[in-house]
Design an enzyme around this catalytic site. Structure first.
Site, PDB file in Angstrom:
ATOM      1  CG  HIS A 167      58.045  54.433  10.010  1.00 42.55           C
ATOM      2  ND1 HIS A 167      58.638  53.898   8.688  1.00 42.55           N
ATOM      3  CD2 HIS A 167      58.320  55.784  10.508  1.00 42.55           C
ATOM      4  CE1 HIS A 167      59.155  54.754   7.975  1.00 42.55           C
ATOM      5  NE2 HIS A 167      59.348  56.125   9.001  1.00 42.55           N
ATOM      6  CG  ASP A 391      38.396  60.994  -4.841  1.00 39.52           C
ATOM      7  OD1 ASP A 391      37.916  60.931  -4.538  1.00 39.52           O
ATOM      8  OD2 ASP A 391      38.810  61.612  -6.187  1.00 39.52           O
TER       9      ASP A 391
END
Length: 460
Positions: A167, A391
């Site tokens: 992060h 995808d």
């Protein structure tokens, strides 16, 4: 079939005893990368851990090749964190990134389970999910590589991809940008990344000297909150962390959200996030049976890329958010109507002006300043980042969510329904059923439980 918090997945069989290091496939800049005050917060010393379930797998070599290629553009993720010499006496462990091309950690495994079997238990993370993401043996967070990936092949030919992205290097927008770039290059090996990342963080430098810090923001504190929870000499956050937690998970459809908005009386124009965050905050406080006089806060991230002058470059790859903060006492939160709480959330958003953002950047120069988690519910919205549309070449995921659940509340996307949101948060086991009950009912000002949501929320 419903999964429980302690339900065990089959053990993962690792293809190799140790994972490999995936390095950028071409030379990358070798330098020390400055971290802005937004990046260098102790509040962000963790990795964002995503889990994706796919019905069909992609060849491992193809995933490795495309990862090696995408790390050319996202080269800080192939580097390592290191401590920076303090600039001021009050600085403590300020970090920077050594962009040395050392590589991302890539583990390969197999699990004797089908994609459909995992889908049946996917609504609530369990402790055993942690085996789906390789745990690096590192003495401290600083020593952990910024990017860790594990690809687990399944019995049916499907796969689970888990990633841990530091992060400190980026926010949710950045993680989504990186993952989509990796998926794009997996499908189109000869193409360029869709968005070129911009790595310089100096755009968020404080605009005035750090010797004078008059600005105060309710999301931050310099001293521990001394309020206690009933007879416990602990803050609420410490109290929650001191006992075993289990996840609560529920799904809100568009119809649920519409019914929730109709509870705002008098009528109030508000976003889905504003009304659902308000309702979640109230339900959380009510279920914990807190002292009426206790001040509680709701913290939630706001993208500030459009709140800085000059304009932030497209593809800015770092943390570009600050925490907005709504606060009130427990009595007003749970006894007041939903309209009042939504207004608190809206006021917290509108208070983040250009000047207040500049004040926060300056305030964070003082490393004794930290995020005030003492009596706060933190909500992170993953549902509007496009994370669910990843995808790699064999179709969209069947499931997308976190590897584990904690006391930070997540608003998660629902695969196949862009208007639905799943709320996930961990609470003490004795509290979960109360929280789910309040999340599915509305508390009126006269403390009478009123009409349930038109279409009952799905609990798992």
């Amino acid at each position: 079939m419903q999964g429980s918090w302690d339900e065990q997945l089959p053990d993962c069989c690792y293809e190799h005893k140790q994972p490999s290091l995936i390095k950028p496939c071409s030379p990358t800049p070798n330098h020390l990368l400055y971290l802005s005050n937004l990046d260098d917060q102790k509040f962000l010393r963790f990795s964002i851990k995503y889990l994706y379930l796919f019905e069909k797998s992609v060849p491992i070599n193809l995933l490795k090749q495309s990862l090696s290629r995408v790390l050319i553009d996202y080269y800080p993720l192939a580097g390592r964190l290191k401590n920076l010499q303090p600039r001021h006496e009050h600085d403590d462990n300020r970090l920077q990134v050594d962009c040395n091309g050392e590589g991302a950690v890539f583990a390969e495994a197999f699990m004797d389970m089908s994609a459909q079997e995992f889908l049946q238990v996917s609504k609530k993370p369990s402790k055993s999910w942690r085996k789906l993401l390789f745990k690096v043996d590192a003495p401290t967070f600083v020593d952990t590589p910024p990017l860790v990936v594990q690809v687990t092949k399944l019995r049916c030919g499907g796969m689970i991809i888990c990633t841990a992205i530091n992060h400190y290097l980026c926010d949710g927008i950045g993680t989504s940008q990186f993952l989509h770039a990796w998926a794009h290059l997996t499908r189109n090996p000869t193409n360029s990344v869709p968005i070129t990342p911009f790595h310089s963080r100096h755009v968020f430098n404080p605009m005035s000297p750090s010797s004078h810090l008059p600005f105060v923001h309710p999301a931050f504190t310099k001293n521990a909150n001394k309020q206690t929870l009933k007879d416990h000499n602990l803050t609420l956050n410490q109290y929650l962390q001191s006992q075993p937690l289990v996840p609560a998970s529920l799904t809100y459809t568009a119809a649920n959200i519409h019914s929730l908005k109709s509870q705002c009386v008098p009528s109030l124009k508000c976003t889905t996030f504003e009304v659902l965050a308000s309702h979640t905050w109230r339900s959380w406080a009510k279920s914990l049976d807190l002292e009426p006089s206790l001040e509680v806060k709701l913290l939630f991230s706001m993208n500030i890329r459009n709140k800085i002058t000059p304009e932030i470059p497209k593809g800015y790859y770092a943390n570009g958010f600050v925490l907005a903060c709504a606060k009130t006492n427990v009595k007003e939160l749970v006894d007041g109507n939903l309209h009042h709480v939504v207004k608190l959330v809206q006021d917290a958003k509108s208070s983040l002006t250009d000047d207040s953002v500049s004040g926060i950047l300056l305030l964070l120069e003082d490393k004794n300043v930290s995020t005030d988690l003492a009596t706060s519910l933190v909500i992170s919205q993953w549902s509007k980042l496009g994370l669910e549309s990843l995808d790699f070449g064999e179709g969209m995921p069947l499931h997308m969510g976190p590897v584990s659940s904690d006391i930070y509340c997540l608003f998660l996307p629902i695969i196949g329904d862009s208007n639905a949101i799943r709320v996930l948060v961990s609470l003490p086991k004795s509290v979960v059923s109360k929280f789910e009950y309040y999340m599915n009912t509305f508390l009126q000002t006269n403390n009478v439980l009123a009409t349930k949501i038109g279409e009952k929320c799905e609990f798992v």
